[in-house]
Motif scaffolding. Sequence first.
Motif, PDB file in Angstrom:
ATOM      1  N   GLU A   1      19.162 -59.743  62.626  1.00  0.00           N
ATOM      2  CA  GLU A   1      19.972 -60.672  61.830  1.00  0.00           C
ATOM      3  C   GLU A   1      19.356 -60.818  60.445  1.00  0.00           C
ATOM      4  OE1 GLU A   1      20.048 -64.637  63.333  1.00  0.00           O
ATOM      5  OE2 GLU A   1      21.483 -65.358  61.849  1.00  0.00           O
ATOM      6  N   VAL A   2      20.176 -60.630  59.448  1.00  0.00           N
ATOM      7  CA  VAL A   2      19.707 -60.779  58.075  1.00  0.00           C
ATOM      8  C   VAL A   2      19.692 -62.263  57.707  1.00  0.00           C
ATOM      9  CG1 VAL A   2      20.154 -60.245  55.668  1.00  0.00           C
ATOM     10  CG2 VAL A   2      20.602 -58.516  57.430  1.00  0.00           C
ATOM     11  N   GLN A   3      18.580 -62.699  57.147  1.00  0.00           N
ATOM     12  CA  GLN A   3      18.467 -64.084  56.697  1.00  0.00           C
ATOM     13  C   GLN A   3      17.914 -64.112  55.276  1.00  0.00           C
ATOM     14  OE1 GLN A   3      16.144 -66.248  59.681  1.00  0.00           O
ATOM     15  NE2 GLN A   3      18.049 -67.105  60.474  1.00  0.00           N
ATOM     16  N   LEU A   4      18.520 -64.934  54.453  1.00  0.00           N
ATOM     17  CA  LEU A   4      18.055 -65.181  53.091  1.00  0.00           C
ATOM     18  C   LEU A   4      17.814 -66.676  52.977  1.00  0.00           C
ATOM     19  CD1 LEU A   4      20.758 -63.093  51.155  1.00  0.00           C
ATOM     20  CD2 LEU A   4      18.539 -62.313  51.975  1.00  0.00           C
ATOM     21  N   VAL A   5      16.607 -67.069  52.608  1.00  0.00           N
ATOM     22  CA  VAL A   5      16.257 -68.478  52.529  1.00  0.00           C
ATOM     23  C   VAL A   5      15.772 -68.790  51.122  1.00  0.00           C
ATOM     24  CG1 VAL A   5      14.833 -70.325  53.450  1.00  0.00           C
ATOM     25  CG2 VAL A   5      15.669 -68.518  54.978  1.00  0.00           C
ATOM     26  N   SER A  21      12.845 -69.144  44.759  1.00  0.00           N
ATOM     27  CA  SER A  21      12.371 -68.078  45.644  1.00  0.00           C
ATOM     28  C   SER A  21      13.440 -67.766  46.675  1.00  0.00           C
ATOM     29  CB  SER A  21      11.086 -68.495  46.367  1.00  0.00           C
ATOM     30  OG  SER A  21      10.046 -68.779  45.457  1.00  0.00           O
ATOM     31  N   CYS A  22      13.488 -66.511  47.074  1.00  0.00           N
ATOM     32  CA  CYS A  22      14.413 -66.073  48.126  1.00  0.00           C
ATOM     33  C   CYS A  22      13.636 -65.192  49.093  1.00  0.00           C
ATOM     34  CB  CYS A  22      15.584 -65.303  47.532  1.00  0.00           C
ATOM     35  SG  CYS A  22      16.677 -64.564  48.774  1.00  0.00           S
ATOM     36  N   ALA A  23      13.388 -65.708  50.275  1.00  0.00           N
ATOM     37  CA  ALA A  23      12.690 -64.955  51.311  1.00  0.00           C
ATOM     38  C   ALA A  23      13.713 -64.194  52.140  1.00  0.00           C
ATOM     39  CB  ALA A  23      11.869 -65.885  52.190  1.00  0.00           C
ATOM     40  N   VAL A  24      13.525 -62.895  52.254  1.00  0.00           N
ATOM     41  CA  VAL A  24      14.501 -62.014  52.903  1.00  0.00           C
ATOM     42  C   VAL A  24      13.919 -61.468  54.205  1.00  0.00           C
ATOM     43  CG1 VAL A  24      15.881 -59.920  52.656  1.00  0.00           C
ATOM     44  CG2 VAL A  24      15.406 -61.355  50.651  1.00  0.00           C
ATOM     45  N   SER A  25      14.692 -61.526  55.268  1.00  0.00           N
ATOM     46  CA  SER A  25      14.286 -60.928  56.538  1.00  0.00           C
ATOM     47  C   SER A  25      15.476 -60.225  57.168  1.00  0.00           C
ATOM     48  CB  SER A  25      13.725 -61.988  57.488  1.00  0.00           C
ATOM     49  OG  SER A  25      14.705 -62.967  57.780  1.00  0.00           O
ATOM     50  N   GLY A  26      15.170 -59.229  58.033  1.00  0.00           N
ATOM     51  CA  GLY A  26      16.228 -58.511  58.729  1.00  0.00           C
ATOM     52  C   GLY A  26      16.894 -57.432  57.912  1.00  0.00           C
ATOM     53  N   LEU A  27      16.374 -57.143  56.736  1.00  0.00           N
ATOM     54  CA  LEU A  27      16.944 -56.158  55.825  1.00  0.00           C
ATOM     55  C   LEU A  27      15.811 -55.290  55.301  1.00  0.00           C
ATOM     56  CD1 LEU A  27      19.706 -55.551  54.293  1.00  0.00           C
ATOM     57  CD2 LEU A  27      18.754 -56.899  52.444  1.00  0.00           C
ATOM     58  N   SER A  28      16.069 -53.988  55.160  1.00  0.00           N
ATOM     59  CA  SER A  28      15.062 -53.117  54.585  1.00  0.00           C
ATOM     60  C   SER A  28      14.862 -53.500  53.129  1.00  0.00           C
ATOM     61  CB  SER A  28      15.504 -51.654  54.684  1.00  0.00           C
ATOM     62  OG  SER A  28      14.552 -50.815  54.070  1.00  0.00           O
ATOM     63  N   THR A  78      10.210 -61.012  49.107  1.00  0.00           N
ATOM     64  CA  THR A  78      10.667 -62.203  48.401  1.00  0.00           C
ATOM     65  C   THR A  78      11.099 -61.831  46.981  1.00  0.00           C
ATOM     66  OG1 THR A  78       9.190 -63.617  49.686  1.00  0.00           O
ATOM     67  CG2 THR A  78      10.024 -64.516  47.620  1.00  0.00           C
ATOM     68  N   VAL A  79      12.182 -62.429  46.554  1.00  0.00           N
ATOM     69  CA  VAL A  79      12.671 -62.293  45.189  1.00  0.00           C
ATOM     70  C   VAL A  79      12.562 -63.637  44.497  1.00  0.00           C
ATOM     71  CG1 VAL A  79      14.715 -61.846  43.777  1.00  0.00           C
ATOM     72  CG2 VAL A  79      14.202 -60.366  45.712  1.00  0.00           C
ATOM     73  N   TYR A  80      12.182 -63.614  43.245  1.00  0.00           N
ATOM     74  CA  TYR A  80      12.002 -64.840  42.469  1.00  0.00           C
ATOM     75  C   TYR A  80      12.949 -64.856  41.271  1.00  0.00           C
ATOM     76  CZ  TYR A  80       7.611 -64.726  45.071  1.00  0.00           C
ATOM     77  OH  TYR A  80       6.673 -64.654  46.068  1.00  0.00           O
ATOM     78  N   LEU A  81      13.286 -66.058  40.849  1.00  0.00           N
ATOM     79  CA  LEU A  81      14.015 -66.234  39.600  1.00  0.00           C
ATOM     80  C   LEU A  81      13.282 -67.309  38.805  1.00  0.00           C
ATOM     81  CD1 LEU A  81      16.537 -65.336  37.975  1.00  0.00           C
ATOM     82  CD2 LEU A  81      17.670 -67.384  38.871  1.00  0.00           C
ATOM     83  N   GLN A  82      12.576 -66.876  37.783  1.00  0.00           N
ATOM     84  CA  GLN A  82      11.889 -67.805  36.897  1.00  0.00           C
ATOM     85  C   GLN A  82      12.878 -68.239  35.831  1.00  0.00           C
ATOM     86  OE1 GLN A  82       8.653 -69.070  36.977  1.00  0.00           O
ATOM     87  NE2 GLN A  82       9.385 -70.371  35.303  1.00  0.00           N
ATOM     88  N   MET A  83      13.100 -69.546  35.735  1.00  0.00           N
ATOM     89  CA  MET A  83      14.079 -70.086  34.805  1.00  0.00           C
ATOM     90  C   MET A  83      13.367 -70.973  33.799  1.00  0.00           C
ATOM     91  SD  MET A  83      17.217 -70.930  37.427  1.00  0.00           S
ATOM     92  CE  MET A  83      16.364 -72.305  38.188  1.00  0.00           C
ATOM     93  N   TYR A 115      25.445 -60.402  52.231  1.00  0.00           N
ATOM     94  CA  TYR A 115      24.550 -61.359  52.874  1.00  0.00           C
ATOM     95  C   TYR A 115      24.233 -62.460  51.872  1.00  0.00           C
ATOM     96  CZ  TYR A 115      23.857 -57.483  56.118  1.00  0.00           C
ATOM     97  OH  TYR A 115      24.057 -56.466  57.011  1.00  0.00           O
ATOM     98  N   TRP A 116      24.272 -63.713  52.358  1.00  0.00           N
ATOM     99  CA  TRP A 116      24.107 -64.863  51.477  1.00  0.00           C
ATOM    100  C   TRP A 116      23.163 -65.884  52.089  1.00  0.00           C
ATOM    101  CZ3 TRP A 116      26.628 -65.551  46.734  1.00  0.00           C
ATOM    102  CH2 TRP A 116      27.543 -64.546  46.406  1.00  0.00           C
ATOM    103  N   GLY A 117      22.408 -66.560  51.222  1.00  0.00           N
ATOM    104  CA  GLY A 117      21.618 -67.694  51.654  1.00  0.00           C
ATOM    105  C   GLY A 117      22.451 -68.966  51.628  1.00  0.00           C
ATOM    106  N   GLN A 118      21.796 -70.082  51.948  1.00  0.00           N
ATOM    107  CA  GLN A 118      22.496 -71.358  52.034  1.00  0.00           C
ATOM    108  C   GLN A 118      22.605 -72.060  50.681  1.00  0.00           C
ATOM    109  OE1 GLN A 118      19.327 -70.964  52.723  1.00  0.00           O
ATOM    110  NE2 GLN A 118      18.301 -72.679  51.698  1.00  0.00           N
ATOM    111  N   GLY A 119      21.846 -71.597  49.705  1.00  0.00           N
ATOM    112  CA  GLY A 119      21.909 -72.181  48.372  1.00  0.00           C
ATOM    113  C   GLY A 119      20.854 -73.248  48.138  1.00  0.00           C
TER     114      GLY A 119
END
Length: 126
Positions: A1-5, A21-28, A78-83, A115-119
């Motif tokens: 299961e792909v999860q984005l948090v 931050s976006c922690a990704v699991s279940g995806l290459s 993990t992917v980051y967005l510095q704003m 695939y989407w996170g919860q926001g």
Amino acid sequence: EVQLVESGGDLVQAGGSLRLSCAVSGLSFDGAAIGWVRQAPGKEREAVSCINTNDHYTNYRDSVKARFTISSDNAKNTVYLQMNSLKPEDTAVYYCAAYSWDGPLCPMIPLAYNYWGQGTQVTVSS
């Protein structure tokens, strides 16, 4: 299961900074296109930035160029967005979105992502 948090959203004054931050699991993770998409009340979702985790190509919408920076830590999935220099018009729910992709570039089209996170809520006060 792909999860984005997602995490890191907050209330900040105009001119301030946040890092999402976006922690990704279940995806290459090494073969994916990952984007940040935001939605303000009463408005459609719009892509803010994206990154190709294979070739590290990045793209930004014009209104955030020179203020936002997207990056990925492939060791942490993990992917980051510095704003930086945040403006009241940056206020929105920010979503992390992804899809498996071995090709180049990354799309700035929300519908491209499956695939989407919860926001996470970002509020910038004036």
